[in-house]
Design an enzyme around this catalytic site. Structure first.
Site, mmCIF file in Angstrom:
data_model
loop_
_atom_site.group_PDB
_atom_site.id
_atom_site.type_symbol
_atom_site.label_atom_id
_atom_site.label_comp_id
_atom_site.label_asym_id
_atom_site.label_seq_id
_atom_site.Cartn_x
_atom_site.Cartn_y
_atom_site.Cartn_z
ATOM 1 N N GLU A 196 118.022 -95.993 -17.037
ATOM 2 C CA GLU A 196 118.097 -96.625 -15.715
ATOM 3 C C GLU A 196 119.532 -96.855 -15.265
ATOM 4 O OE1 GLU A 196 116.277 -100.628 -13.648
ATOM 5 O OE2 GLU A 196 115.011 -99.429 -14.942
ATOM 6 N N ASP A 221 113.745 -99.030 -17.598
ATOM 7 C CA ASP A 221 113.059 -100.273 -17.933
ATOM 8 C C ASP A 221 111.556 -100.098 -17.740
ATOM 9 O OD1 ASP A 221 115.509 -101.413 -18.402
ATOM 10 O OD2 ASP A 221 115.589 -102.527 -16.513
ATOM 11 N N TYR A 279 114.018 -107.893 -22.988
ATOM 12 C CA TYR A 279 113.881 -107.646 -21.547
ATOM 13 C C TYR A 279 113.456 -108.920 -20.811
ATOM 14 C CZ TYR A 279 112.653 -105.188 -17.269
ATOM 15 O OH TYR A 279 112.595 -104.758 -15.970
#
Length: 685
Positions: A7, A107, A317
């Site tokens: 990403e 992600d 995350y």
């Protein structure tokens, strides 16, 4: 060869380092870094996007509304100041031609899936179904290797489709409603003033306005409290009357008089001990609230810091709603690593001495990611900023607290009887620290230790006092409380709520960092929309579409079904808006422009010339269905003469004619004047 798409560039570097069996080879193309690595006998190219590389934009260039004909275009075309994305798109386009296989390593959430999907489809020019998926929640070597060894066969199309639907709906609502507001003000005042609202932005502002109205309409009521000041072992103590509010001053006076005439004694002593279990693991919303309480961080700032800690590999995350940790997480290894940091060593050693490490967990789950936890990667000197250190400390201490014993709190309530009247003396203390030893700095408990009392004991009264007070209006929302309210209402997502709040600040609708106050502009926008088109700010409508996007993710609805339903709903809303456009514009213009007359006047049409067929006026009109502008005869429907016209720019009549009497106009756009004949068959076109 395989192309792995991350990403962001720093994540690509982490992935390359984790997967490479020897040192990754760093290269650049168009100034964009990428990495060549070898793994399991295969050559991998690890490259990255830079967030979203593609955004939505109208297929045709015009500023009317409604507009639903949109497409994915490079983000530097869709948005301003995104030129940096151009080289990343070019890089992926070239690198894609060198490989036969693709892996998405963005992600693992709806936004990451949209980034990967659009990068594959438009930059790489391949069918997204060809790509496999790396799924991970932390950027440690063990997590990334585990994701490599357990590749998903495809990207998560449920998440991708839900993400695409969300982007389309947000574009439909945000652009069309903002254009509608702007057009309304232009029609009423003749001035271009850009106002915005959105699918979630409007309902969020609405509940803030509702609180503001409660505060403004609040009428304080007087009440009285009675306090009994006593002395015990040289210590002054204040006991509160059994009723927390007395609404009559006469009653309050009477109680004070009766107490003064009476002897006071202890009539009851109640001692309770209560276990306080450790708090549950952090989901994003809870982390944002705790960080606001402890450090004053805004929700957006907390998310940005948590994202940075994740990208540096120190925490998992952050965009998660889960309060559960992974079943296969090696708790002991993480705690062993944490024990290398002196500030956590005593607590870590205590836990490592336990035969079993079992964390407390909450009820909330997230199918994409677990709760937020420290990965066990240890920051070195200079790795973290001051604010990152604060949030990292909170996350580590919370994690350690999960495995510790409950704290024990003791509460004492002493009832003092003075005549027929009861007063309460309260104390509380921590008798067993448990998890508070590590996390207590972020939990505020009152510690009030009372001297020892006995039932029947006479009490020395120093004073009986009556205090007049007034009821207070409800408190304004703090930024953290807004996020919690959005969660409770089911509007927005864990990833978008903080940004929606920031947008309300940027638009000038709200102000105040700790206590949010709605500005006069924000109040007027909601007041006007409530009056004329209340569905625009409907919490129920927004929540319903959130639910349907969840159903897309589950494969129970298609994105096409939800997008079409949204289009139909919004078309009806905008039709109603157009009927009241002038009235809406007048109300809003009075606050944003200030010099608008009260009477409603129809906007004078722009006359560009005379009709060559009947001699009527040729005026600028707007198609009711598409919102597109065109030139038509004022004598319609008796005369059907029409001309197409460019959709952007100011139209300036010239009083000149050209082909077959068609008028010539000047289109002024971005400082440039273009003189054109309205007849599209004219050779000058």
């Amino acid at each position: 060869m395989i192309l792995v798409i991350a990403e962001k560039p720093n994540v690509a570097r982490k992935i390359a380092g984790a997967l490479s069996e020897r040192r990754p080879i760093r290269k650049t193309i168009f100034g964009v870094p990428y990495y060549e690595v070898f793994r399991d006998g295969k050559k991998l190219i690890v490259a990255s996007a830079v967030g979203h590389l593609y955004g939505l934009a109208p297929k045709q260039d015009f500023f009317g509304y409604p507009i639903f004909d949109i497409e994915w275009v490079p983000v530097y075309i869709a948005e301003k100041n995104k030129d940096y994305a151009k080289d990343y798109i070019k890089a992926l386009s070239v690198l894609a031609k060198r490989v036969k296989e693709f892996i998405v390593a963005c992600d693992y959430d709806t936004e990451g899936e949209v980034i990967g999907y659009t990068a594959l489809k438009y930059a790489c020019g391949v069918d997204p179904s060809r790509a496999k998926r790396m799924k991970f929640s932390a950027l440690t070597k063990r997590d990334l290797l585990n994701a490599w060894r357990n590749l998903e066969p495809t990207i998560n199309f449920g998440m991708a489709n839900a993400g695409i639907a969300r982007h389309v709906l947000d574009w439909y609502w945000g652009v069309n409603l903002s254009r509608a507001l702007t057009h309304a003000i232009k029609r009423a005042s003749g001035k271009w003033v850009v106002l915005s609202t959105g699918r979630v932005q409007g309902p969020t502002l609405k509940f803030l306005v509702e609180r503001e109205r409660e505060i403004q309409s609040f009428v304080p009521k007087p009440y009285w409290v009675i306090k009994l000041v006593i002395e015990k072992n040289g210590q002054k103590l204040v006991a509160n009357y059994e009723k927390d509010k007395i609404w009559s001053e006469e009653e309050a006076k009477k109680i004070v008089t009766e107490v003064k005439k009476s002897k006071a004694r202890v009539s009851n002593i109640e001692v309770k001990r209560q276990k306080r279990n450790p708090p549950v693991p952090f989901d994003l919303g809870t982390l944002q609230r705790e960080a606001y309480s402890a450090f004053g961080f805004s929700p957006k700032k907390t998310l940005d810091i948590a994202q940075s800690l994740y990208e540096k590999g120190f925490t998992s995350y952050p965009r998660t709603e889960s309060q559960k940790l992974p079943k296969n997480l090696n708790f002991r290894l993480i705690i062993q690593n944490i024990s290398r940091m002196p500030q956590y060593r005593p607590y870590a050693h205590l836990l490592l001495g336990m035969p079993e490490l079992k964390p407390v967990e909450g009820k909330k789950e997230d199918p994409a990611h677990p709760a937020i936890y420290p990965t066990g990667e240890i920051p070195g000197p200079g790795d973290l900023s001051k604010d990152e250190e604060k949030l990292y400390d909170m996350i580590v201490r919370r994690f350690l607290a999960l495995f510790m014993e409950p704290a024990v709190r003791e509460s004492v309530k002493v009832t003092i009887l003075a005549g027929p009247h009861k007063f309460m003396l309260s104390g509380a203390r921590t008798v067993k620290q448990g998890w508070l030893s590590v996390y207590g700095k972020y939990i505020k408990f009152d510690e009030v230790t009372l001297p020892e009392f006995f039932i029947g004991e006479r009490v020395r009264v120093l004073q009986v006092r009556r205090e007049k007070k007034k009821t207070k209006p409800p408190a304004r929302y703090s930024p953290a409380a807004v996020i919690k309210k959005m969660e409770d209402l089911g509007i927005g997502t864990k990833a978008t709520r903080a940004q929606i709040l920031e947008t309300l600040y940027q638009r000038g609708y709200i102000e105040g960092k700790k206590s949010i106050k709605v500005t006069p502009l924000g109040m007027k926008v909601i007041e006007t929309l409530e009056k004329y088109v209340p569905e625009i700010i409907s919490v129920e409508l927004t929540r319903e579409f959130e639910r349907k996007m969840d159903l897309i993710m589950q494969g129970k609805l298609t994105k096409e079904e939800v997008i079409e339903e949204a289009k139909v709903k919004l078309t009806k809303i905008l039709e109603e808006f157009k009927k009241r456009e002038l009235e809406i514009g007048l109300e809003l213009a009075r606050i944003v422009v200030g010099d608008v007359k009260d009477e409603i006047k129809e906007e004078k049409p722009i006359v560009v010339g005379k009709c060559p067929k009947c001699g009527g006026d040729l005026i600028v009109k707007y198609n009711k269905k598409t919102g597109k502008r065109f030139v038509g005869c004022s004598n319609w429907p008796k005369c059907d003469v029409t001309y197409p016209i460019l959709q952007r720019g100011e139209i300036i009549p010239t009083n000149k004619t050209c082909c077959n009497g068609a008028p010539v106009v000047i289109i002024r756009d971005k400082g440039r004047d273009i003189e054109i004949c309205l007849d599209i068959k004219c050779k000058k076109w």
